[in-house]
Design an enzyme around this catalytic site. Structure first.
Site, PDB file in Angstrom:
ATOM      1  N   HIS A  85       0.825  -1.221   0.000  1.00 53.35           N
ATOM      2  CA  HIS A  85       0.000   0.000   0.000  1.00 53.35           C
ATOM      3  C   HIS A  85       0.856   1.266   0.000  1.00 53.35           C
ATOM      4  CE1 HIS A  85      -4.189  -1.664   0.746  1.00 53.35           C
ATOM      5  NE2 HIS A  85      -3.413  -2.718   0.590  1.00 53.35           N
ATOM      6  N   ASP A 124       8.045   5.276   0.075  1.00 55.44           N
ATOM      7  CA  ASP A 124       8.643   6.398   0.812  1.00 55.44           C
ATOM      8  C   ASP A 124       8.146   6.536   2.242  1.00 55.44           C
ATOM      9  OD1 ASP A 124       6.080   7.198   0.345  1.00 55.44           O
ATOM     10  OD2 ASP A 124       6.571   9.151  -0.531  1.00 55.44           O
ATOM     11  N   SER A 157       5.181   7.346   3.101  1.00 60.03           N
ATOM     12  CA  SER A 157       4.169   8.412   3.233  1.00 60.03           C
ATOM     13  C   SER A 157       2.915   7.895   3.921  1.00 60.03           C
ATOM     14  CB  SER A 157       3.819   9.004   1.859  1.00 60.03           C
ATOM     15  OG  SER A 157       3.255   8.020   1.025  1.00 60.03           O
TER      16      SER A 157
END
Ligand code: HEM
Length: 343
Positions: free
Chosen positions: A72, A87, A89
């Site tokens: 995800h 990354d 996020s």
């Protein structure tokens, strides 16, 4: 000996010695561990902390959750729509990304975000490295997984990914193939990555929150998932995603899907390579440091693909026109599937 030959020999010796130095170079980390690169040092303590305090050294719900989280986080990458890929996020911008249908609510990812995020406070690693490391490390608790590569050095995420980049179980094969292609992954990568569902289970989509596995061997990374998704229907107690049903039968994916049934080694290798690609989305590998030495070698699994109960080839849906479905023995003991969450 000519000057040219001498020069060639000297160059070869110099490059061999460089390669040898790279292979044998070692740094002693502040905690006394020895690594090939200082960038790997922080992961020794993180490894112990995750193994003892998140995974409990078992192939359980948290392992599955961290593997799913790598997907995800990483797939949220598009050259045209944005998103930083692998990354982290999904941790840093959880307030935004957990509002997306694929993640929050029925997406079922928020629990995994909330148990992983606190590890950032005690360890000097970036969110992207934490997600990738937790995914690669966790699965080593499950027999049959490959040792997948782990690269360190992802920078901090700069923004939340846009919505709509993570596939959902109701997506058609066309939608999934297009989304993965946009992120830079092939149809073979999709099939290879879905070996992850071999140790997967559904919590939120079934509503039961008890871990209805996607195959009858939910704690083992094996090829049963590729068999049981081709049956007319899921075994009692198991869950089947519509997206897996579609990909198991689609012309672009069904033959590789079927080939993994009797070739677990190929399945493991392909999964490992595809996981590396997934974990590098949005990054240039040459800017990261290979810290695979931190990932333990998982216990092996002896392949034993079977038809559950008294099922036979007549219970298998047709797909893959190039190769017949393989002949399998039956396992009469497996007629239903138990939930696998530990509570
Ligand atoms: C083709 C796109 C995919 C779709 C539509 C999809 C969808 C889903 C859904 C709906 C669940 C069940 C969630 C729940 O009810 O709690 C699930 C579970 C899971 N997925 Fe996927 N998935 C996809 C690809 C992947 C990939 C590429 C990976 C890993 C590389 C992955 C790893 C997992 C794992 C490990 C679980 C089990 C989580 C648990 O047991 O709590 N999935 N997936």
């Amino acid at each position: 000996m000519s000057f040219k030959t001498l020069f060639a020999l000297a160059s070869a010796a110099a490059s061999l010695s460089g390669a040898f130095t790279a292979l044998t170079r070692r740094v002693t980390c502040p905690d006394g561990n020895v690594a090939t690169d200082a960038a790997c040092c922080s992961f020794f303590a993180l490894r112990d902390d995750l193994q003892n305090n998140l995974f409990s050294n078992e192939c359980g719900e948290e392992v599955r959750g961290m593997l799913r989280l790598t997907f995800h986080d990483s797939i949220a990458f598009s050259p045209t729509l944005g998103g930083g890929g692998a990354d982290g996020s999904i941790l840093t911008f959880a307030d935004t990304e957990l509002t997306f249908a694929a993640n929050g609510g029925n997406g079922g990812v928020e629990d995994f975000v909330s148990v992983l995020t606190p590890f950032l406070q005690n360890h000097n690693v970036t969110p992207g490295d934490l997600v990738a490391f937790a995914g690669a490390l966790g699965i080593t608790n499950c027999a049959g997984t490959p040792q997948i590569q782990f690269f360190a050095g992802r920078p901090d995420p700069v923004a939340a990914a846009p919505d709509g980049l993570v596939n959902q179980p109701g997506d058609s094969a066309d939608i999934i193939v297009a989304r993965f292609a946009d992120a830079g992954l092939t149809t073979d990568d999709i099939v290879s990555l879905l070996a992850s569902h071999s140790i997967g289970a559904a919590d939120t989509i079934t509503g039961a929150n008890r871990g209805a596995p996607f195959d009858s061997t939910g704690h083992v990374f094996d090829s049963q998932f590729f068999i049981e998704t081709r049956l007319h229907s899921a075994l009692p107690g198991a869950a089947r995603l519509p997206s897996d049903t579609a990909l198991a039968r689609d012309d672009r994916t069904s033959c590789l899907w079927q080939s993994f049934i009797t070739d677990e080694d190929a399945m493991r290798t392909a999964f490992g390579l595809a996981m590396t690609k997934l974990s590098l989305l949005g990054h240039d590998q040459s800017e990261l440091v290979d810290c695979t030495e931190l990932i333990p070698v998982p216990a092996p699994h002896v392949p034993d693909p079977f038809f559950p109960g008294t099922l036979t080839i007549t219970d298998v849906d047709a797909a893959c026109t190039q190769t017949p479905f393989p002949a399998l023995t039956q396992n009469p003991a497996v007629t239903t599937v138990a939930h696998i969450n530990e509570f």
